[in-house]
Design an enzyme around this catalytic site. Structure first.
Site, PDB file in Angstrom:
ATOM      1  N   GLY A  10       0.828  -1.211   0.000  1.00 40.16           N
ATOM      2  CA  GLY A  10       0.000   0.000   0.000  1.00 40.16           C
ATOM      3  C   GLY A  10       0.860   1.258   0.000  1.00 40.16           C
ATOM      4  O   GLY A  10       1.929   1.281   0.607  1.00 40.16           O
ATOM      5  N   ASP A 139       0.413   1.919   9.111  1.00 43.38           N
ATOM      6  CA  ASP A 139      -0.094   1.231  10.302  1.00 43.38           C
ATOM      7  C   ASP A 139       0.916   1.186  11.446  1.00 43.38           C
ATOM      8  O   ASP A 139       0.554   0.837  12.565  1.00 43.38           O
ATOM      9  CB  ASP A 139      -0.483  -0.208   9.946  1.00 43.38           C
ATOM     10  CG  ASP A 139      -1.679  -0.272   9.013  1.00 43.38           C
ATOM     11  OD1 ASP A 139      -2.322   0.767   8.825  1.00 43.38           O
ATOM     12  OD2 ASP A 139      -1.952  -1.366   8.484  1.00 43.38           O
ATOM     13  N   ARG A 174     -25.406  12.475  19.414  1.00 38.42           N
ATOM     14  CA  ARG A 174     -25.227  11.195  18.721  1.00 38.42           C
ATOM     15  C   ARG A 174     -23.975  10.448  19.171  1.00 38.42           C
ATOM     16  O   ARG A 174     -23.048  11.046  19.698  1.00 38.42           O
ATOM     17  CB  ARG A 174     -25.059  11.440  17.213  1.00 38.42           C
ATOM     18  CG  ARG A 174     -26.332  11.736  16.511  1.00 38.42           C
ATOM     19  CD  ARG A 174     -26.047  12.018  15.044  1.00 38.42           C
ATOM     20  NE  ARG A 174     -27.270  12.377  14.363  1.00 38.42           N
ATOM     21  CZ  ARG A 174     -27.322  12.957  13.178  1.00 38.42           C
ATOM     22  NH1 ARG A 174     -26.216  13.253  12.530  1.00 38.42           N
ATOM     23  NH2 ARG A 174     -28.480  13.237  12.624  1.00 38.42           N
ATOM     24  N   MET A 181      -7.735   2.816   9.654  1.00 41.46           N
ATOM     25  CA  MET A 181      -6.982   1.656   9.176  1.00 41.46           C
ATOM     26  C   MET A 181      -6.203   0.999  10.312  1.00 41.46           C
ATOM     27  O   MET A 181      -5.971   1.605  11.364  1.00 41.46           O
ATOM     28  CB  MET A 181      -6.068   2.050   8.030  1.00 41.46           C
ATOM     29  CG  MET A 181      -6.839   2.143   6.719  1.00 41.46           C
ATOM     30  SD  MET A 181      -5.754   2.353   5.316  1.00 41.46           S
ATOM     31  CE  MET A 181      -6.925   2.112   3.984  1.00 41.46           C
ATOM     32  N   ARG A 183      -5.192  -3.210  10.174  1.00 40.06           N
ATOM     33  CA  ARG A 183      -5.713  -4.566  10.040  1.00 40.06           C
ATOM     34  C   ARG A 183      -5.332  -5.409  11.240  1.00 40.06           C
ATOM     35  O   ARG A 183      -6.150  -6.114  11.799  1.00 40.06           O
ATOM     36  CB  ARG A 183      -5.073  -5.196   8.804  1.00 40.06           C
ATOM     37  CG  ARG A 183      -6.023  -5.430   7.683  1.00 40.06           C
ATOM     38  CD  ARG A 183      -5.413  -6.296   6.649  1.00 40.06           C
ATOM     39  NE  ARG A 183      -4.168  -5.751   6.124  1.00 40.06           N
ATOM     40  CZ  ARG A 183      -3.900  -5.622   4.839  1.00 40.06           C
ATOM     41  NH1 ARG A 183      -4.786  -6.000   3.953  1.00 40.06           N
ATOM     42  NH2 ARG A 183      -2.752  -5.132   4.428  1.00 40.06           N
ATOM     43  N   GLU A 234      -9.922  -0.966  11.920  1.00 38.83           N
ATOM     44  CA  GLU A 234     -10.704  -1.848  11.035  1.00 38.83           C
ATOM     45  C   GLU A 234     -10.595  -3.321  11.436  1.00 38.83           C
ATOM     46  O   GLU A 234     -11.502  -4.107  11.203  1.00 38.83           O
ATOM     47  CB  GLU A 234     -10.256  -1.661   9.582  1.00 38.83           C
ATOM     48  CG  GLU A 234      -8.780  -1.993   9.380  1.00 38.83           C
ATOM     49  CD  GLU A 234      -8.244  -1.638   8.005  1.00 38.83           C
ATOM     50  OE1 GLU A 234      -9.011  -1.250   7.121  1.00 38.83           O
ATOM     51  OE2 GLU A 234      -7.012  -1.756   7.844  1.00 38.83           O
ATOM     52  N   HIS A 283      -9.063   5.215   2.621  1.00 36.58           N
ATOM     53  CA  HIS A 283      -7.799   5.591   1.983  1.00 36.58           C
ATOM     54  C   HIS A 283      -7.461   7.072   2.086  1.00 36.58           C
ATOM     55  O   HIS A 283      -6.369   7.474   1.665  1.00 36.58           O
ATOM     56  CB  HIS A 283      -7.804   5.116   0.524  1.00 36.58           C
ATOM     57  CG  HIS A 283      -7.847   3.624   0.434  1.00 36.58           C
ATOM     58  ND1 HIS A 283      -9.027   2.923   0.522  1.00 36.58           N
ATOM     59  CD2 HIS A 283      -6.867   2.699   0.347  1.00 36.58           C
ATOM     60  CE1 HIS A 283      -8.767   1.622   0.462  1.00 36.58           C
ATOM     61  NE2 HIS A 283      -7.472   1.462   0.354  1.00 36.58           N
ATOM     62  N   GLN A 285      -6.612   8.218   4.643  1.00 40.76           N
ATOM     63  CA  GLN A 285      -5.463   8.150   5.561  1.00 40.76           C
ATOM     64  C   GLN A 285      -4.148   7.895   4.840  1.00 40.76           C
ATOM     65  O   GLN A 285      -3.080   8.106   5.387  1.00 40.76           O
ATOM     66  CB  GLN A 285      -5.670   7.013   6.578  1.00 40.76           C
ATOM     67  CG  GLN A 285      -6.811   7.287   7.524  1.00 40.76           C
ATOM     68  CD  GLN A 285      -7.365   6.006   8.124  1.00 40.76           C
ATOM     69  OE1 GLN A 285      -7.027   5.645   9.225  1.00 40.76           O
ATOM     70  NE2 GLN A 285      -8.228   5.320   7.397  1.00 40.76           N
TER      71      GLN A 285
HETATM   72  O1  F6P Z   1      -1.251  -1.958   5.155  1.00 41.65           O
HETATM   73  C1  F6P Z   1      -1.803  -0.719   5.339  1.00 41.65           C
HETATM   74  C2  F6P Z   1      -3.248  -0.674   5.131  1.00 41.65           C
HETATM   75  O2  F6P Z   1      -3.460   0.663   5.294  1.00 41.65           O
HETATM   76  C3  F6P Z   1      -4.146  -1.506   6.044  1.00 41.65           C
HETATM   77  O3  F6P Z   1      -4.433  -0.951   7.283  1.00 41.65           O
HETATM   78  C4  F6P Z   1      -5.385  -1.670   5.210  1.00 41.65           C
HETATM   79  O4  F6P Z   1      -6.175  -2.745   5.572  1.00 41.65           O
HETATM   80  C5  F6P Z   1      -4.797  -1.858   3.862  1.00 41.65           C
HETATM   81  O5  F6P Z   1      -3.627  -1.055   3.821  1.00 41.65           O
HETATM   82  C6  F6P Z   1      -5.726  -1.585   2.748  1.00 41.65           C
HETATM   83  O6  F6P Z   1      -5.005  -1.539   1.573  1.00 41.65           O
HETATM   84  P1  F6P Z   1      -5.632  -1.665   0.127  1.00 41.65           P
HETATM   85  O7  F6P Z   1      -7.006  -1.130   0.150  1.00 41.65           O
HETATM   86  O8  F6P Z   1      -4.717  -0.890  -0.729  1.00 41.65           O
HETATM   87  O9  F6P Z   1      -5.608  -3.113  -0.192  1.00 41.65           O
END
Ligand code: F6P
Length: 359
Positions: A10, A139, A174, A181, A183, A234, A283, A285
């Site tokens: 990424g 990340d 609310r 992001m 993972r 996420e 994205h 971020q």
């Molecule tokens: O590895 C970085 C990251 O930002 C993760 O947190 C995220 O899940 C992933 O990239 C998403 O990347 P892409 O949408 O490019 O597959």
């Protein structure tokens, strides 16, 4: 000396600053520099290899993205290839990559990437490729380095979003759930949530109990604070449950994680009766200009990587171990993935200031 630069995985704000610093540092030594387009695709005949000179890297240091482009589906050891019947198989094209690099007179490769790219770099190193790595990930989940460029930019973007969501949440009484992001590691959620004064932070390192999350929201309500901000990585998941995935991954791609914010908002609304909304920052971020901190770190990494090549530190990665940039074997970096330490001062301060982690 001829080196070739590759960016994989990424994109992260700061990649261009690394490329610029590495190219200028290499030219300063009288070296020749090539850019391999789209991960290693340029060496596999799937894209091109370009010359990187002063003109090409001029004016790119402040730009997001990567002028070399990137891919998260280009592992040369598991390269996806479509068969005549439409099915996809993965083949090992690493020998072809090495042959092409030799044909081009490439003496060393400088790879810029996260865990996936580092694992590829280690395997290439074990096959005799002279390779040096620069860590990259928004990340912040690469071991042996205090931080990576892109993380500070991502955290700043998330804080900006939290600040903006606060005003709406408060005006409407609310609960707003923001999905950021991360993972496998919750650094972006933790750092942006603490700095942005979120009420609940959910990270993959701490499986959450939805009732504890709702307790926090109810107790704020009783105290006259009728709104709440929840920041969820996420990859966060409930105790005894699983992370939310989106499916639709393409061949060669890692799993796509996401959807936790919407699921949480529905569940919190059901359990507390409060009006909930959710937002996936996604994205955004990864985009935009790198912050000053990231630009400087990326530039330092680029310069240090060229020094590491000059010192023939093959199979090593440059890393920030403040106040210095050092080199560590990639094999060490890959041993233990970096995750949020539950006793880290940031965690302790977050808890002491009343933030719930849903546990
Ligand atoms: O590895 C970085 C990251 O930002 C993760 O947190 C995220 O899940 C992933 O990239 C998403 O990347 P892409 O949408 O490019 O597959």
């Amino acid at each position: 000396m001829r080196i070739a630069i590759s960016t994989g995985g990424g994109d992260a704000p700061g990649l261009n600053a690394v490329i610029r610093a590495a190219v200028l540092s290499a030219l300063d030594r009288g070296w020749d520099v090539l850019g391999i387009k789209r991960g290693y695709a340029g060496l596999l005949g799937e894209d091109e290899v370009i010359a990187l000179n002063r003109e090409v890297v001029s004016g790119i240091g402040h730009l997001g993205g990567t002028i070399l482009r990137t891919t998260n589906r280009g592992n040369p050891f598991h390269f996806p290839e479509r068969q005549p019947d439409g099915s996809i198989i993965e083949i090992d094209r690493s020998d072809e990559l090495i042959d092409r690099a030799n044909e081009l007179g490439i003496d060393a490769i400088l790879t810029i990437g996260g865990d996936g790219s580092l694992a590829i770099a280690q395997k290439l190193f074990e096959k005799g490729v002279k390779i040096v790595a620069v860590p990259k990930t928004i990340d912040n989940d690469v071991s042996c380095t205090i931080t990576t460029f892109g993380f500070d930019t991502a955290v700043s973007t998330a804080i900006d979003a939290i600040d903006k969501l606060h005003t709406t949440a408060e005006s409407h009484d609310r609960v707003i759930v923001l999905e950021v992001m991360g993972r496998d590691a919750g650094f972006i959620a933790l750092y942006s949530g603490l700095a942005g004064t979120a009420d609940v932070i959910l990270i993959p390192e701490i499986p959450y109990n939805i009732e504890r999350v709702c307790d926090k929201i109810r107790s704020r309500d009783r105290a006259g604070r009728h709104f709440s901000i929840v920041v969820a990585a996420e990859g966060a998941f409930p105790l005894g449950g699983k992370e939310s995935t989106l499916g639709d991954s393409l061949p060669g791609e890692a799993r796509r994680v996401g959807g936790i914010a919407d699921a949480l908002a529905r569940e919190i609304q059901k359990r507390t009766g409060k009006e909930c909304r959710s937002l996936v920052l996604g994205h955004l971020q990864r985009g935009g200009m790198p912050t000053g901190y990231d630009r400087l770190l990326a530039t330092r990494f680029g310069g240090a990587a060229v020094r590491a090549i000059a010192e023939e530190r093959w199979g090593e990665m440059v890393a920030l171990q403040s106040p210095h940039i050092v080199c560590v074997p990639i094999s060490e970096v890959l041993k233990v993935p970096k995750r949020v330490e539950l006793e880290h001062d940031v965690m302790l301060t977050a808890r002491a200031t009343g933030i719930s982690f849903g546990d």
